[in-house]
Design an enzyme around this catalytic site. Sequence first.
Site, mmCIF file in Angstrom:
data_model
loop_
_atom_site.group_PDB
_atom_site.id
_atom_site.type_symbol
_atom_site.label_atom_id
_atom_site.label_comp_id
_atom_site.label_asym_id
_atom_site.label_seq_id
_atom_site.Cartn_x
_atom_site.Cartn_y
_atom_site.Cartn_z
ATOM 1 C CE LYS A 1 39.750 42.250 45.066
ATOM 2 N NZ LYS A 1 39.261 43.465 45.097
ATOM 3 C CD GLN B 1 39.707 47.336 45.771
ATOM 4 O OE1 GLN B 1 38.328 45.655 44.725
ATOM 5 N NE2 GLN B 1 38.715 46.949 47.142
ATOM 6 C CG ASP C 1 33.038 42.744 44.044
ATOM 7 O OD1 ASP C 1 33.653 42.414 44.301
ATOM 8 O OD2 ASP C 1 33.245 44.003 43.090
HETATM 9 N N1 GUN Z 1 36.381 46.522 48.175
HETATM 10 C C1 GUN Z 1 36.573 45.850 49.652
HETATM 11 N N2 GUN Z 1 36.202 43.988 49.466
HETATM 12 C C2 GUN Z 1 35.582 44.653 48.548
HETATM 13 C C3 GUN Z 1 34.605 43.947 47.249
HETATM 14 O O1 GUN Z 1 34.434 42.287 48.238
HETATM 15 N N3 GUN Z 1 34.564 44.088 46.304
HETATM 16 C C4 GUN Z 1 34.837 45.236 45.453
HETATM 17 N N4 GUN Z 1 34.467 45.292 44.651
HETATM 18 N N5 GUN Z 1 35.495 45.912 46.367
HETATM 19 C C5 GUN Z 1 35.901 45.881 47.954
#
Ligand code: GUN
Length: 294
Positions: free
Chosen positions: A52, A96, A119
Amino acid sequence: MSSVIDGKSVAATVLEECRAEVLELKARGINPGLAVVLVGEDPASQVYVGSKVRTCGDLGIHSQKIVLPASTSQEELVAVVRELNADPSIHGILVQSPPPKHIDEEAVVRAIDPRKDVDGFHPENVAKLALEDKTGFVPCTPAGCMRLLAAAGVKTAGAEAVVIGRSMIVGKPMALLLMAKGSDATVTVAHSRSHDLPAICRRADIIIAAVGRPEMVKGDWIKDGAVVIDVGINRIEDPSKKSGYRLVGDVAYDEVAPKCSAITPVPGGVGPMTIALLMKNTLQAARQLGSATS
Ligand code: GUN
């Protein structure tokens, strides 16, 4: 024979759109910024967070990576989120998932300013998705799946779609997107308590597999010509690999692919889309916050 939906190539197209939008925002004096918070040392999360941040760098998006020890308390994490809420250089905040067990993830999500919740997990954004209010943020993975369906020319209107999994991250928002006006699918959400999952899947023109169980969806669950989107990213042991593991989806690819009209591979299907849509959401946040303050 099935066609393989190339997530890397569709994601590259989305990222090119983002690159142009970054330039346009910067020309208006808005410098988009994303903060990514990682608590603990989960190896898969470390990889995702790294990608990311790297993708932000590639696009010229400012990013801040905050790595906190697994021992971080709930209060300390919420304090970090509040600081980011108040930071004008940050438009998007992502914590995350999954955090360590002692953290109340829902409380952390509620602490994020909904205008920075890229998110799309905050209750305000969940409600906006249900209301089809486009000012909200759509969770990145289901938004990426919709984009893959569109890129593959899949007609969702009137189609029978089966979503396997009811998580807040994928299953529920996926169902809302498929049934929304403009998509117009007939949606079934199946989960671990559903009776006769194979029979439910055999009805489907479109299957979205998001259960987190390696290769659970079998070849004889698939109607001829169905479209299969595999959201699963599961590590299974493989001594022949240097890492000691390989990635498989929730779908038994070799059995399922010959029956489909189109299918996403793992890796290289949904995975790259999640990051691309996160960049899109960050730019949406920057645009909306930027115009609110300028
Ligand atoms: N863990 C797995 N997928 C995601 C996501 O789309 N966002 C976040 N914050 N954590 C994740």
